[in-house]
Design a protein around this motif. Structure first.
Motif, PDB file in Angstrom:
ATOM      1  N   GLU A  70       0.871  -1.169   0.000  1.00 25.76           N
ATOM      2  CA  GLU A  70       0.000   0.000   0.000  1.00 25.76           C
ATOM      3  C   GLU A  70       0.908   1.219   0.000  1.00 25.76           C
ATOM      4  OE1 GLU A  70      -3.229  -0.168   2.876  1.00 25.76           O
ATOM      5  OE2 GLU A  70      -3.173   2.012   3.016  1.00 25.76           O
ATOM      6  N   HIS A  71       0.692   2.118  -0.927  1.00 23.74           N
ATOM      7  CA  HIS A  71       1.600   3.252  -1.084  1.00 23.74           C
ATOM      8  C   HIS A  71       0.803   4.553  -1.067  1.00 23.74           C
ATOM      9  CE1 HIS A  71       5.143   5.133  -3.555  1.00 23.74           C
ATOM     10  NE2 HIS A  71       4.942   5.724  -2.393  1.00 23.74           N
ATOM     11  N   GLN A  72       0.927   5.247   0.033  1.00 29.03           N
ATOM     12  CA  GLN A  72       0.231   6.522   0.198  1.00 29.03           C
ATOM     13  C   GLN A  72       1.144   7.621  -0.359  1.00 29.03           C
ATOM     14  OE1 GLN A  72      -3.170   7.025   1.912  1.00 29.03           O
ATOM     15  NE2 GLN A  72      -2.678   8.622   0.411  1.00 29.03           N
ATOM     16  N   LEU A 113      -3.167   7.501  -3.386  1.00 28.71           N
ATOM     17  CA  LEU A 113      -3.088   6.154  -2.813  1.00 28.71           C
ATOM     18  C   LEU A 113      -3.176   5.122  -3.937  1.00 28.71           C
ATOM     19  CD1 LEU A 113      -3.224   4.120  -0.408  1.00 28.71           C
ATOM     20  CD2 LEU A 113      -5.717   4.310  -0.584  1.00 28.71           C
ATOM     21  N   HIS A 114      -2.263   4.174  -3.924  1.00 30.81           N
ATOM     22  CA  HIS A 114      -2.326   3.071  -4.879  1.00 30.81           C
ATOM     23  C   HIS A 114      -1.673   1.852  -4.241  1.00 30.81           C
ATOM     24  CE1 HIS A 114       1.584   5.014  -5.686  1.00 30.81           C
ATOM     25  NE2 HIS A 114       2.023   3.768  -5.859  1.00 30.81           N
ATOM     26  N   TYR A 115      -1.779   0.747  -4.921  1.00 31.60           N
ATOM     27  CA  TYR A 115      -1.196  -0.505  -4.425  1.00 31.60           C
ATOM     28  C   TYR A 115      -0.173  -0.978  -5.442  1.00 31.60           C
ATOM     29  CZ  TYR A 115      -4.920  -0.197  -1.086  1.00 31.60           C
ATOM     30  OH  TYR A 115      -5.749   0.261  -0.083  1.00 31.60           O
ATOM     31  N   ASP A 116       1.036  -1.263  -4.975  1.00 32.74           N
ATOM     32  CA  ASP A 116       2.091  -1.735  -5.868  1.00 32.74           C
ATOM     33  C   ASP A 116       2.164  -3.248  -5.783  1.00 32.74           C
ATOM     34  OD1 ASP A 116       3.251   0.722  -6.989  1.00 32.74           O
ATOM     35  OD2 ASP A 116       3.695   1.204  -4.899  1.00 32.74           O
ATOM     36  N   PHE A 117       1.886  -3.868  -6.909  1.00 32.37           N
ATOM     37  CA  PHE A 117       1.897  -5.325  -7.016  1.00 32.37           C
ATOM     38  C   PHE A 117       3.227  -5.728  -7.646  1.00 32.37           C
ATOM     39  CE2 PHE A 117       0.146  -8.965  -9.819  1.00 32.37           C
ATOM     40  CZ  PHE A 117       0.421  -9.921  -8.850  1.00 32.37           C
TER      41      PHE A 117
END
Ligand code: MN
Length: 166
Positions: free
Chosen positions: A34-36, A40-44
């Motif tokens: 989880e990257h605020q 905000l996004h999610y790094d896969f």
């Protein structure tokens, strides 16, 4: 892709993110961070041996709405630069003024296994077995999302089956 872009974007004297180091054999791990950042996004990230460079890297995508947990729901994933394997455990605050400044925390991690296809083909099916994410997923590259002069690579990701085999 290689780790060149990752290096170019960062100053390792100023960021607390890991610098690339020689990779060992890939262990088929994945992580969702989880990257605020500004948004905000999610790094896969998936641990894989690059077919061309033979480097073990984390193939990476930024997923604004995170990996879908429900079957059949398609989410957009924007490919980002390959990251070094050491990034799989990274959590913390990237300092202001650095690329991707903001909080990073591990949202899920586990093992993955390819079923069909390859990322280089832009179409593949794989199993994900994490704490939260469990299932057989499909990722397909979609060129129709590209605007003129856009260097991003856009993908769609969705869960195909609940059943998983690693
Ligand atoms: Mn990010």
């Amino acid at each position: 892709m290689s780790l060149i872009e990752y290096r170019l974007k960062r100053n390792f004297d100023k960021t607390n993110e890991p610098a690339p180091s020689k990779g060992l054999a890939p262990q088929q791990r994945f992580v969702v961070q989880e990257h605020q950042a500004s948004h905000l996004h999610y790094d896969f990230r998936m641990e894989i041996k690059d077919q061309k460079t033979e480097e073990v890297v984390l193939k990476s995508w930024a997923i604004p709405k995170n990996i879908p947990l429900e079957k059949g729901v398609k989410h957009l994933a924007i490919q980002t630069e390959d990251h070094p394997v050491g990034y799989i455990d990274f959590e913390g605050t990237i300092p202001e003024g650095n690329y991707g400044a903001g909080e990073v925390s591990i949202w899920d991690k586990g093992k993955w296994g390819m079923m069909t296809g390859h990322f280089d083909d832009g179409n593949c099916k794989f199993n994900l077995l994490g704490e939260k994410i469990k299932g057989r997923y499909v990722m397909v590259k979609v060129d129709s999302y590209k605007k003129q002069g856009d260097k991003n690579e856009y993908w769609l990701i969705w869960k195909k089956e609940e059943e998983v085999r690693i």
